[in-house]
Design a protein around this motif. Structure first.
Motif, PDB file in Angstrom:
ATOM      1  N   ASP A  22       0.805  -1.217   0.000  1.00 59.15           N
ATOM      2  CA  ASP A  22       0.000   0.000   0.000  1.00 59.15           C
ATOM      3  C   ASP A  22       0.842   1.272   0.000  1.00 59.15           C
ATOM      4  O   ASP A  22       0.299   2.377  -0.030  1.00 59.15           O
ATOM      5  CB  ASP A  22      -0.956   0.012   1.198  1.00 59.15           C
ATOM      6  CG  ASP A  22      -0.214  -0.116   2.536  1.00 59.15           C
ATOM      7  OD1 ASP A  22       1.035  -0.108   2.546  1.00 59.15           O
ATOM      8  OD2 ASP A  22      -0.895  -0.229   3.571  1.00 59.15           O
ATOM      9  N   PRO A  76      -8.167  -9.279  -4.601  1.00 66.85           N
ATOM     10  CA  PRO A  76      -8.087  -8.310  -3.525  1.00 66.85           C
ATOM     11  C   PRO A  76      -8.743  -8.819  -2.259  1.00 66.85           C
ATOM     12  O   PRO A  76      -9.691  -9.585  -2.294  1.00 66.85           O
ATOM     13  CB  PRO A  76      -8.851  -7.099  -4.100  1.00 66.85           C
ATOM     14  CG  PRO A  76      -9.806  -7.691  -5.079  1.00 66.85           C
ATOM     15  CD  PRO A  76      -9.092  -8.871  -5.664  1.00 66.85           C
ATOM     16  N   SER A  77      -8.190  -8.368  -1.147  1.00 68.38           N
ATOM     17  CA  SER A  77      -8.800  -8.712   0.139  1.00 68.38           C
ATOM     18  C   SER A  77      -9.543  -7.498   0.670  1.00 68.38           C
ATOM     19  O   SER A  77      -9.169  -6.371   0.401  1.00 68.38           O
ATOM     20  CB  SER A  77      -7.721  -9.128   1.143  1.00 68.38           C
ATOM     21  OG  SER A  77      -6.798  -8.075   1.333  1.00 68.38           O
ATOM     22  N   GLY A 129     -14.206  -8.097  -1.795  1.00 63.77           N
ATOM     23  CA  GLY A 129     -13.600  -8.527  -3.045  1.00 63.77           C
ATOM     24  C   GLY A 129     -14.097  -7.766  -4.253  1.00 63.77           C
ATOM     25  O   GLY A 129     -14.000  -8.256  -5.374  1.00 63.77           O
ATOM     26  N   VAL A 161     -13.857  -4.571  -6.813  1.00 62.59           N
ATOM     27  CA  VAL A 161     -13.022  -3.466  -7.296  1.00 62.59           C
ATOM     28  C   VAL A 161     -13.787  -2.791  -8.425  1.00 62.59           C
ATOM     29  O   VAL A 161     -14.215  -3.446  -9.375  1.00 62.59           O
ATOM     30  CB  VAL A 161     -11.652  -3.985  -7.801  1.00 62.59           C
ATOM     31  CG1 VAL A 161     -10.777  -2.809  -8.225  1.00 62.59           C
ATOM     32  CG2 VAL A 161     -10.954  -4.796  -6.724  1.00 62.59           C
ATOM     33  N   GLN A 191      -3.371  -1.149  -4.557  1.00 58.66           N
ATOM     34  CA  GLN A 191      -2.822  -2.440  -4.944  1.00 58.66           C
ATOM     35  C   GLN A 191      -3.889  -3.371  -5.518  1.00 58.66           C
ATOM     36  O   GLN A 191      -3.615  -4.168  -6.410  1.00 58.66           O
ATOM     37  CB  GLN A 191      -2.144  -3.110  -3.737  1.00 58.66           C
ATOM     38  CG  GLN A 191      -1.405  -4.400  -4.062  1.00 58.66           C
ATOM     39  CD  GLN A 191      -0.307  -4.179  -5.096  1.00 58.66           C
ATOM     40  OE1 GLN A 191       0.330  -3.144  -5.093  1.00 58.66           O
ATOM     41  NE2 GLN A 191      -0.092  -5.161  -5.961  1.00 58.66           N
ATOM     42  N   GLN A 192      -5.114  -3.292  -5.011  1.00 57.92           N
ATOM     43  CA  GLN A 192      -6.195  -4.114  -5.547  1.00 57.92           C
ATOM     44  C   GLN A 192      -6.387  -3.851  -7.036  1.00 57.92           C
ATOM     45  O   GLN A 192      -6.555  -4.781  -7.834  1.00 57.92           O
ATOM     46  CB  GLN A 192      -7.504  -3.822  -4.809  1.00 57.92           C
ATOM     47  CG  GLN A 192      -7.495  -4.228  -3.334  1.00 57.92           C
ATOM     48  CD  GLN A 192      -8.793  -3.864  -2.648  1.00 57.92           C
ATOM     49  OE1 GLN A 192      -9.532  -3.003  -3.120  1.00 57.92           O
ATOM     50  NE2 GLN A 192      -9.079  -4.517  -1.545  1.00 57.92           N
ATOM     51  N   ASN A 210      -3.438  -5.280  -9.052  1.00 58.26           N
ATOM     52  CA  ASN A 210      -3.589  -6.724  -9.246  1.00 58.26           C
ATOM     53  C   ASN A 210      -4.565  -7.032 -10.377  1.00 58.26           C
ATOM     54  O   ASN A 210      -4.320  -7.899 -11.223  1.00 58.26           O
ATOM     55  CB  ASN A 210      -4.075  -7.382  -7.951  1.00 58.26           C
ATOM     56  CG  ASN A 210      -3.021  -7.374  -6.865  1.00 58.26           C
ATOM     57  OD1 ASN A 210      -1.850  -7.137  -7.130  1.00 58.26           O
ATOM     58  ND2 ASN A 210      -3.431  -7.622  -5.636  1.00 58.26           N
TER      59      ASN A 210
END
Length: 503
Positions: A266, A295-296, A300, A302, A309-310, A313
């Motif tokens: 992050d 993503p966590s 979940g 996005v 960062q999500q 990814n």
């Protein structure tokens, strides 16, 4: 004889032994009667920048002598903090406030060659125990790697200059009260491997260990940031000067460190990152799984407008499947939205442009997926999707490049130099200046991806960036380097002039 004549005469006629003592005082006197503003370039501007740097407002690594955006911002911040009229112009009131209580390092001297106490200058040519102590301090901090001999020569002077440069001090190679205080602060507040007398650890004199696990985040500055930068530098993630300023380059190094060490990338240095830094961290280049995970958090999901960062990814997964051909930016804009929709359509999923568990499952191979989409996603706007996609890709490749006034290459950009370089990479020639870009472009009511957005920061069109969708643009900011910004942010929104199409 005018003040400027006196100043020039003093600068050219002082002897070597008296120069350091007389020139600053005469320069101060001359500066008090000046009105300095945006666009000027002179020694007076350089002196103004030095004064602002001494007080922590001018954060560029050197005083350039050019009154640009960085200087305007520094002056405005100083004026705001001192209840002055905030106009970015350095007139007698502002300069008078800057000169008030100015550190006296430059006008104090000592002819002693056997050293002196705190408050005494230590400079080239001196010998004695005070010089030996200085050399030990610089050695322990990783700036001096020669023999401690008590003689202040060229090697010691270069080490002092490196230390001053790394901590935002005036770079003169003279150890006066400011430099002495900074040496004491760094050694007193941070645990330094190999410090002091007799317990040094060979080969580790440049490795810092923080004493705090408090959060360090972009925009922070100070010794904690300097320590962080040195740690990242020792591990191979950070290759720039230790500045003590947490900017985009430092943030990118933190993210790279976090990614390699498989912790949340992050860009924030919290307890987990501190612990990892302190306990056998992986160096840059060490092997690590490169498969992005779903993503966590946030159930979940996005969606457009998100950053982080999500999103990175997600973009990497889309890129791996052939739905995006730009480098991950971490910003969920129009191109990412269109790529998600195209992937969902090809996978017979609900086509909503939102990446949820079903979409991530398909991207990660839980269902069959084509290696390439049947047709590339439309990017909308501009003179063809390929151009728009390539421009965004080129721009994102330069994220983190530092700002350099007049810069036109990946070693350093100014705002128009950045745009000109990116567009030229994709076969479009643009004017060199923001004003000429603004004059030559075709006006659009609202920007599309690949258009140029313009801002008034000093009077008329004076700053610009490349629009990438979802109210975001990439630009070379004077205090940030190449970065992503939001049109709706409190600084850019009131300065927005409009958008033009140059392709």
């Amino acid at each position: 004889m005018t003040i400027s004549t006196v100043k020039k005469f003093a600068i050219t006629s002082v002897t070597v032994t008296g120069a350091a003592l007389t020139v600053p005082m005469i320069a101060d006197a001359a500066l008090e009667n000046q009105v300095l503003r945006y666009g000027q370039q002179s020694e007076d501007v350089r002196h103004l920048q030095t004064l602002l740097k001494e007080k922590g407002y001018f954060t560029y690594q050197t005083a350039t002598g050019y009154y640009g955006d960085i200087t305007v911002r520094a002056v405005r911040q100083f004026q705001g903090d001192h209840s002055l009229s905030v106009d970015g112009i350095a007139g007698p009131q502002t300069i008078g406030a800057l000169l008030k209580d100015r550190p006296s390092e430059q006008v104090r001297s000592s002819q002693s060659t056997s050293g002196g106490s705190s408050g005494t200058l230590i400079r080239n040519g001196m010998k004695g125990e005070s010089v030996s102590n200085l050399q030990r301090q610089l050695r322990d901090l990783g700036f001096f790697n020669s023999t401690v001999d008590g003689h202040f020569g060229r090697v010691t002077q270069a080490a002092v200059q490196d230390f001053q440069r790394s901590h935002g001090l005036g770079v003169d190679g003279i150890v006066g009260p400011q430099t002495q205080r900074q040496l004491q602060v760094v050694q007193g507040s941070e645990s330094v491997l190999g410090s002091g007398g007799g317990n040094s650890s060979s080969g580790d004199s440049g490795n810092f260990t923080p004493t705090s696990t408090g959060l360090i985040s972009p925009g922070d500055r100070g010794n904690q940031v300097s320590v962080l930068q040195q740690q990242l530098k020792d591990l191979g993630y950070y290759s720039h000067a230790v500045t003590g300023v947490f900017g985009p380059v430092t943030e990118r190094a933190v993210r790279d460190f976090q990614r390699t060490n498989q912790i949340g990338a992050d860009g924030l240095v919290g307890p987990q990152t501190h612990r990892t830094l302190a306990s056998s961290p992986k160096r840059a280049g060490d092997s690590v799984s490169t498969t992005p995970s779903a993503p966590s958090g946030g159930n979940g999901i996005v969606r457009q407008g998100m950053q982080g960062q999500q999103v990175t990814n997600l973009q990497q997964l889309l890129r791996d499947k052939g739905y995006m051909n730009i480098a991950p930016t971490g910003v969920f804009g129009d191109l990412t939205y269109q790529a998600v929709r195209k992937f969902q359509q090809d996978q017979s999923l609900a086509v909503d442009g939102i990446a949820g568990p079903a979409t991530f499952g398909a991207l990660q191979g839980n269902t069959s997926a084509p290696s390439k989409p049947s047709t590339p996603p439309s990017s909308g706007g501009g003179s063809g999707g390929n151009f728009v996609t390539n421009v965004v890709n080129s721009a994102s490749n330069h994220l983190g490049v530092p700002y350099v006034w007049g810069g036109t290459s990946p070693s350093g950009f100014d705002c128009s130099g950045f745009i000109q370089y990116v567009f030229k990479e994709n076969g479009v020639n643009t004017p060199r200046t923001v004003a000429n870009m603004f004059s030559s472009g075709s006006s659009v009511s609202s920007p599309s991806v690949g258009d140029i957005v313009f801002f008034d920061t000093t009077g008329g069109p004076s700053h610009a960036g490349i629009y990438i969708g979802n109210n975001k643009f990439v630009h070379a900011g004077s205090s940030t380097g190449v970065t992503v910004a939001d049109l709706n942010n409190s600084y850019w929104n009131p300065r927005y002039l409009g958008a033009k199409r140059l392709h």
